[in-house]
Design an enzyme around this catalytic site. Structure first.
Site, PDB file in Angstrom:
ATOM      1  N   LYS A 178      15.631  71.326  21.989  1.00 41.51           N
ATOM      2  CA  LYS A 178      15.537  70.026  23.542  1.00 41.51           C
ATOM      3  C   LYS A 178      15.864  71.446  24.460  1.00 41.51           C
ATOM      4  CE  LYS A 178      17.708  66.135  25.449  1.00 41.51           C
ATOM      5  NZ  LYS A 178      16.505  65.247  25.024  1.00 41.51           N
ATOM      6  N   GLU A 231       6.908  60.740  18.074  1.00 38.09           N
ATOM      7  CA  GLU A 231       7.610  60.192  19.143  1.00 38.09           C
ATOM      8  C   GLU A 231       7.124  60.343  20.169  1.00 38.09           C
ATOM      9  OE1 GLU A 231      10.839  62.836  19.705  1.00 38.09           O
ATOM     10  OE2 GLU A 231       9.879  64.186  20.320  1.00 38.09           O
TER      11      GLU A 231
HETATM   12  N1  PXG Z   1      12.566  62.555  21.724  1.00 38.30           N
HETATM   13  C1  PXG Z   1      12.779  62.936  22.792  1.00 38.30           C
HETATM   14  C2  PXG Z   1      11.504  64.441  22.898  1.00 38.30           C
HETATM   15  C3  PXG Z   1      13.862  63.671  23.795  1.00 38.30           C
HETATM   16  O1  PXG Z   1      14.245  63.755  24.574  1.00 38.30           O
HETATM   17  C4  PXG Z   1      14.757  61.657  22.651  1.00 38.30           C
HETATM   18  C5  PXG Z   1      13.932  61.543  21.266  1.00 38.30           C
HETATM   19  C6  PXG Z   1      15.989  60.639  22.130  1.00 38.30           C
HETATM   20  O2  PXG Z   1      16.929  61.438  21.451  1.00 38.30           O
HETATM   21  P1  PXG Z   1      18.965  61.250  21.806  1.00 38.30           P
HETATM   22  O3  PXG Z   1      19.263  61.562  21.684  1.00 38.30           O
HETATM   23  O4  PXG Z   1      18.984  60.324  23.740  1.00 38.30           O
HETATM   24  O5  PXG Z   1      18.701  59.804  21.540  1.00 38.30           O
HETATM   25  C7  PXG Z   1      14.762  62.359  24.064  1.00 38.30           C
HETATM   26  C8  PXG Z   1      16.062  61.959  24.492  1.00 38.30           C
HETATM   27  C9  PXG Z   1      14.505  60.658  29.861  1.00 38.30           C
HETATM   28  C10 PXG Z   1      15.066  61.270  29.452  1.00 38.30           C
HETATM   29  O6  PXG Z   1      13.979  60.615  31.023  1.00 38.30           O
HETATM   30  C11 PXG Z   1      15.303  61.443  27.086  1.00 38.30           C
HETATM   31  C12 PXG Z   1      15.442  62.909  26.900  1.00 38.30           C
HETATM   32  C13 PXG Z   1      15.703  63.739  27.870  1.00 38.30           C
HETATM   33  C14 PXG Z   1      15.475  63.604  28.827  1.00 38.30           C
HETATM   34  C15 PXG Z   1      14.827  63.020  29.605  1.00 38.30           C
HETATM   35  O7  PXG Z   1      14.015  59.687  29.558  1.00 38.30           O
HETATM   36  N2  PXG Z   1      15.961  62.964  25.892  1.00 38.30           N
END
Ligand code: PXG
Length: 292
Positions: free
Chosen positions: A149, A182
């Site tokens: 991340k 994804e």
């Molecule tokens: N895939 C990616 C590429 C992500 O960045 C998720 C899946 C979901 O992961 P979690 O752990 O949150 O269930 C993410 C989540 C947004 C945003 O605005 C989302 C993420 C980071 C920054 C912004 O939707 N990460």
């Protein structure tokens, strides 16, 4: 608002880092997005663990222990009087020279912002989202591994731009083999004949924390999950589809590339999952305001 930077709190106006920070110059750093519900930080340990895994993968030494970072996150919520909100944890490589060399960077910056959250409108959760596949391929795991991340989110942003310019909110990203990976900030699931499927982590999907929670909660409903290679054909012919992410939570998907999913309404298992997720966020998490 008070922003945490390396152990101190600054007003929003004074919360600043160097223009020579490699987080800014090169996207060299890692981050987490975490939610607080009802005075508790949801899945805090899981987020902190993932942050450390991301940091390790880019050889970035976070100058704190897991426990210290968890405590700092809670403290930032407390200082900002957050009961329900969104926490952004960022660790940058720190200020360096204009060259790429990360060894020239002195000190990583640990930043914690705790704020309220802008949600998608509730009507979207009721009606369900329409999404499209985009041409931008998900990063190959030998280039920038999607499991990291990192602060380098251009791959996702380019996909988001494609979706937005086509008039949609979210994009399905395929990996370099053409299998579903994804969405830009969410993991993707389908349900077919009472069984759940989601792309494997090796497809180029983030180890989503909401992804794992969804697998667990749907498992409790007696529905097992498999992680095969999924093609767009599989998505088009699914009974149900939904997206998961910390920010978006569980979003029903009712149309993909103009193909109606199931009966074109949020599915029954998706709705049960939404309910179970809401229930879980009510009762679990690290308390922000500890009663001693
Ligand atoms: N895939 C990616 C590429 C992500 O960045 C998720 C899946 C979901 O992961 P979690 O752990 O949150 O269930 C993410 C989540 C947004 C945003 O605005 C989302 C993420 C980071 C920054 C912004 O939707 N990460």
């Amino acid at each position: 608002m008070k922003v945490y930077i390396n152990g101190k709190f600054y007003s929003e106006k004074n919360a600043k880092i160097s223009v020579f920070d490699h987080g800014l110059l090169y996207g060299d750093g890692v981050f987490e997005g975490i939610r607080a519900y009802h005075g508790r930080v949801f899945k805090l340990k899981e987020h902190i663990d993932r942050l450390f895994y991301s940091a390790k993968a880019i050889l970035l030494d976070i100058p704190m222990s897991h426990q210290e970072l968890m405590d700092a996150t809670i403290e930032t919520c407390r200082k900002n009087n957050i009961t329900d909100g969104y926490i952004r944890l960022v660790v940058t490589r720190g200020a360096g020279t204009l060259g790429l060399n990360p060894n020239r960077c002195s000190n990583p910056e640990v930043i914690i912002i705790a704020d309220t959250i802008q949600l998608y409108p509730t009507s979207l959760y009721k009606k369900g989202m329409e999404i499209v596949t985009v041409a931008t391929t998900r990063n190959h795991h030998n280039a920038v591994n999607p499991a990291i991340k990192s602060l380098n989110y251009l791959n996702n942003i380019l996909a988001k731009i494609e979706a937005n310019t086509a008039g949609y909110e979210e994009a399905i990203m395929l990996n370099s083999e053409g299998f579903v990976a994804e969405c830009t900030g969410d993991n993707l699931f389908i349900i077919k004949s009472e069984h759940m499927y989601t792309p494997a982590l090796s497809s180029g999907a983030l180890h989503g924390i909401t992804r794992q929670t969804s697998i667990d909660l749907v498992g409790e409903l007696g529905i097992a999950t498999s992680e095969p290679n999924l093609t767009r054909y599989d998505l088009y012919n699914a009974d149900e589809c939904f997206l998961t992410g910390t920010g978006a939570e569980i979003v029903p998907v009712v149309k993909i590339d103009e193909r109606k999913i199931g009966d074109g309404k949020p599915g029954s298992i998706t709705k049960k999952l939404v309910k179970a997720y809401q229930e879980l966020t009510k009762i679990s998490g690290e308390p922000i305001f500890k009663t001693k």
